[in-house]
Scaffold this motif. Structure first.
Motif, mmCIF file in Angstrom:
data_model
loop_
_atom_site.group_PDB
_atom_site.id
_atom_site.type_symbol
_atom_site.label_atom_id
_atom_site.label_comp_id
_atom_site.label_asym_id
_atom_site.label_seq_id
_atom_site.Cartn_x
_atom_site.Cartn_y
_atom_site.Cartn_z
ATOM 1 N N TYR A 10 0.864 -1.188 0.000
ATOM 2 C CA TYR A 10 0.000 0.000 0.000
ATOM 3 C C TYR A 10 0.890 1.223 0.000
ATOM 4 O O TYR A 10 1.832 1.332 0.793
ATOM 5 N N HIS A 11 0.616 2.182 -0.922
ATOM 6 C CA HIS A 11 1.385 3.420 -0.973
ATOM 7 C C HIS A 11 0.471 4.541 -1.517
ATOM 8 O O HIS A 11 0.110 4.536 -2.697
ATOM 9 N N ARG A 46 -0.124 8.696 -2.103
ATOM 10 C CA ARG A 46 0.524 10.008 -2.219
ATOM 11 C C ARG A 46 -0.525 11.034 -2.674
ATOM 12 O O ARG A 46 -1.397 10.719 -3.503
ATOM 13 N N GLU A 93 2.112 11.586 2.130
ATOM 14 C CA GLU A 93 2.543 10.257 1.676
ATOM 15 C C GLU A 93 2.413 9.290 2.846
ATOM 16 O O GLU A 93 2.753 9.616 3.987
ATOM 17 N N GLU A 122 2.358 4.702 3.784
ATOM 18 C CA GLU A 122 2.314 3.284 3.421
ATOM 19 C C GLU A 122 1.461 2.501 4.410
ATOM 20 O O GLU A 122 1.475 1.266 4.415
ATOM 21 N N TYR A 176 -1.280 -0.235 -4.862
ATOM 22 C CA TYR A 176 -1.539 -1.276 -3.876
ATOM 23 C C TYR A 176 -1.487 -2.645 -4.570
ATOM 24 O O TYR A 176 -1.661 -2.756 -5.796
#
Length: 585
Positions: free
Chosen positions: A525-526, A528, A539, A541, A567
């Motif tokens: 999962y990231h 931004r 940002e 995770e 993701y």
């Protein structure tokens, strides 16, 4: 040189009868300026009366020959010819009979001692030594004397007739390496000069020490008369001649190891199978085309001292630990070098990398790397050993057991996995289900194939792993390797709000983040968030952490902001979503 001369008695008109034979010219001997010719008389078929025994002489072997004397006494067997200067003279004898038959000349002999015989070679057989020689070129020779020259002096051993070989039983031989010479004799007691000294040729070994495992075998020559690797007549061995190598342990009969064609054989042989501390005996046999005689060397035994080489061994499997370290199981009963380096090769679809395992392989059977090693799906791993001589040994390739789990429409869970390696032996699998309370349940054991379907998985999230159980051939130890953990979860669904306000009454509207039906279904999962000029304002995770509309604790202006979410659902490929959200105050 033997001459057979026919003389026709001219002036006789009578009918020719059977040919008149010649006297048996035995030999000559020199005494006080006289050359004494000795012969024996032979019976002549009925052909009239005896007339004379005629002696012919020349100073050149090829003639011309002149009548020296005609002896009228048929009982004579010797004649003395004056030779005060001791020059070389040649003689032959004939009979004259009172009939019309032709006459035959005897052998032509000179007044010098017999020519030296030439030794062909000495061959070592299983239970005897055999000496072969060529007949003396002097026709008067009627016997040979075998001389032992082992001690530097010449000691007569035996007197033989007109033969060209002599066998020494080993019990009667001083030793195989004894040296021998041959002397030719005639009926007058004249002896030839001694032949060259010859003995059984032996073998010299080069190699078989240090880092050189191959042994090259060369002959140890016994004299210059007949070069080794040549025919008895001195010609170089041809493509039709063969050389055989015999090998065996000390005290045991030698057996044929290999055969080569003799032409161009240099070095004589290469033997590649030496081991450290091993003693091996060798013998070489030359076989000449068109000749029934074989020349065999003495048996030479050598002990070899080698730097032990690294050797290939089997890699049974590999398991990835929770901390990223790798655990290996492998064969541990192969003798290895005392000193070697080890590299762990990780070969992926695109490239290959090498790592230090950080621990000693032997003795062991299992190894845990000192620190994590990057290994992903599709990678194959093996050990590479290099000894102090630069020799390399490897294992087979092995891989972690990679598991894939898919859920069906009826709720079934289908498991597929990879094998740890491709080796002979007993390999079966155990299916393990990981419960919500982190306990394990073995669903089935002894599965020989690479797939399984859980038809009654139950509700909620289900996670699985597979254990590979491998027993090498003939072994009583079983090596176990666990796969990675894979889970079955409901399909990931995502909801993105299009507006949020830090001052909203409801907590859920005070920050911006996506909402999932189950975050347990995520592997990665990231999130931004960017302003309208592309500057990153947030940002994270962590799927539980949202943006509260601030940067470093200071509120940002109201407006439209762009988000990007990357993701990866469990067991799926990475995905990406992009959109806009409005911030209001």
């Amino acid at each position: 040189m033997r001459f057979f001369l026919l003389f026709l008695l001219s002036g006789m008109a009578c009918t020719l009868y059977a040919q008149v034979p010649s006297p048996d010219f035995l030999c000559t001997r020199s005494e006080a300026g006289q050359e004494i010719l000795t012969w024996s008389n032979v019976n002549v078929p009925a052909c009239g009366g005896y007339v004379s025994t005629d002696i012919y002489r020349s100073i050149d072997q090829n003639g011309p020959y002149n009548l020296l004397v005609s002896l009228a006494d048929s009982t004579l067997t010797e004649y003395s010819d004056s030779n005060p200067g001791g020059e070389q003279l040649f003689y032959y004898l004939t009979y004259t009979y009172d009939c019309g038959s032709s006459v035959q000349g005897s052998d032509t002999l000179d007044n010098f001692i017999p020519a030296t015989p030439v030794i062909r070679f000495i061959s070592a057989e299983e239970d005897e030594v055999i000496l072969y020689w060529e007949r003396s070129t002097s026709p008067e020779v009627n016997r040979y004397v075998i001389v032992d020259a082992s001690t530097g002096t010449s000691v007569p051993l035996d007197t033989l007739g007109d033969v060209t070989s002599y066998r020494f039983p080993l019990a009667d031989s001083l030793r195989r390496s004894a040296a021998y010479r041959v002397v030719a004799l005639d009926a007058c007691g004249n002896d030839s000069p001694l032949s060259e000294t010859r003995s059984v040729f032996s073998l010299q070994a080069e190699g078989g020490t240090g880092c050189i495992q191959d042994v090259q075998l060369f002959p140890v020559l016994d004299g210059p008369a007949t070069p080794f690797m040549s025919n008895p007549d001195g010609s170089i061995l041809t493509a039709n001649d063969t050389v055989r190598l015999y090998t065996g342990a000390p005290g045991e009969p030698l057996t044929l190891y290999s055969t080569i064609m003799a032409a161009g054989a240099d070095p004589l042989f290469t033997y590649p199978e030496t081991n450290d501390g091993e003693e091996i005996c060798f013998a070489v046999e030359l076989s000449f085309a068109g000749d029934s005689i074989r020349q065999r060397s003495d048996t030479a035994c050598f002990q070899f001292f080698l730097e032990q080489a690294v050797r290939n061994f089997d890699l049974y499997g590999v398991e990835i630990q929770d901390n990223g370290e790798l655990r290996f199981g492998y064969q541990d009963d192969v003798v290895q070098a005392d000193a070697y380096s080890v590299a762990l090769e990780v070969a992926g679809p695109a490239d290959t990398a090498f790592f230090s395992p950080g621990a000693a392989l032997f003795p062991g059977g299992e190894l845990l790397t000192d620190g994590g090693v990057s290994a992903t799906r599709g990678d194959s791993l093996r050990f590479v050993l290099t000894d102090s001589c630069g020799r390399i040994a490897t294992t087979n390739y092995a891989s972690p057991v990679w598991l894939d789990v898919q859920s069906g429409a009826d709720g079934e869970a289908t498991l597929n996995w990879t094998a740890p390696q491709d080796l002979p032996g007993d390999l079966y699998y155990t299916i393990i289900r990981i419960n919500d309370d982190s306990t394990n349940t073995e669903l089935l054991d002894g599965i020989p194939n690479l797939s399984y379907t859980d038809t009654d998985p139950g509700p909620g999230q289900l996670c699985y792993r597979v254990r590979a159980n491998y027993t090498p051939p003939g072994a009583d130890t079983t090596y176990a390797f666990l796969s990675d953990i894979q889970c079955v979860v409901e399909e990931v669904e995502i909801y993105f709000p299009n507006v949020f306000s830090p001052g909203a009454v409801q907590d859920v509207n005070r920050e911006f983040r996506p909402f999932f039906n189950s975050i347990l279904g995520l592997e990665a999962y990231h999130l931004r968030v960017f302003d309208r000029w592309g500057a990153l304002v947030f940002e994270s995770e962590d799927p539980n952490l949202g943006w509260d509309g601030t940067i470093d604790g200071r509120g940002v202006p109201m407006g439209t902001y762009v988000y990007n979410l990357q993701y990866t659902p469990l067991g799926r490929y990475a995905q990406q979503l992009t959109g806009a959200v409005h911030l209001i105050r």
